[in-house]
Design an enzyme around this catalytic site. Structure first.
Site: not given
Ligand code: C2G
Length: 129
Positions: A44, A46
């Site tokens: 993602k 992240k």
């Protein structure tokens, strides 16, 4: 027993997350949180401040949360809904419409995001102090 599930990273746990769990739990009797693993966060794009284990421990301390499972990929949702006999899939409305294909398997509910709070804003504000 009416089971609810939601997915996310839940880094730097804040009241927006808690209000999501509180409202998600009100939709049933049991809430499962599928917590993004550190490896899935990389997918993602992240980087969570806290590791999966620390984020998991914190979620398990929340009275609205009944079970925490790992979220390892985008595609596991359909499998989870079947495997865990889920009745309701819940996400904040920044995801509105993105998971409508799950309506074939369970109810899909997008809850209004809590305004003015996010993990990103916490990080940004802290950098400015
Ligand atoms: N959220 C919220 N209010 C906020 C911040 C977040 O309701 N102020 C909700 C988001 O809408 C999301 C959940 O909290 O439903 C978790 O947010 P994140 O940890 O940012 O999760 P995200 O990166 O969106 O990952 O497969 C789904 C993904 O794992 C979702």
């Amino acid at each position: 027993m009416r089971k609810v599930i939601t997915y996310g990273t839940f880094d730097l746990l804040h009241y927006g997350h808690i209000l999501l769990f509180q409202r998600a739990k009100e939709l049933g009797d049991h809430l499962t949180v599928a917590l993004s693993t550190d490896e899935f966060n990389a997918i993602k794009k992240k980087i969570a401040y806290f590791s999966y284990e620390k984020r998991k421990m914190m979620l398990e301390a929340i009275k609205y949360v009944d079970e925490v499972i790992p979220e390892q990929c985008w595609e596991q949702k359909k499998l989870d809904i079947t495997k865990f006999n889920i009745d309701v899939f819940v996400m904040g409305d920044d995801w509105a419409g993105k998971f409508d294909e799950l309506k074939a398997f369970c109810e899909v509910v997008y809850l209004e995001r809590t305004p003015d709070i996010s993990t990103t804003s916490i990080k940004t504000n802290l950098q400015q102090t």
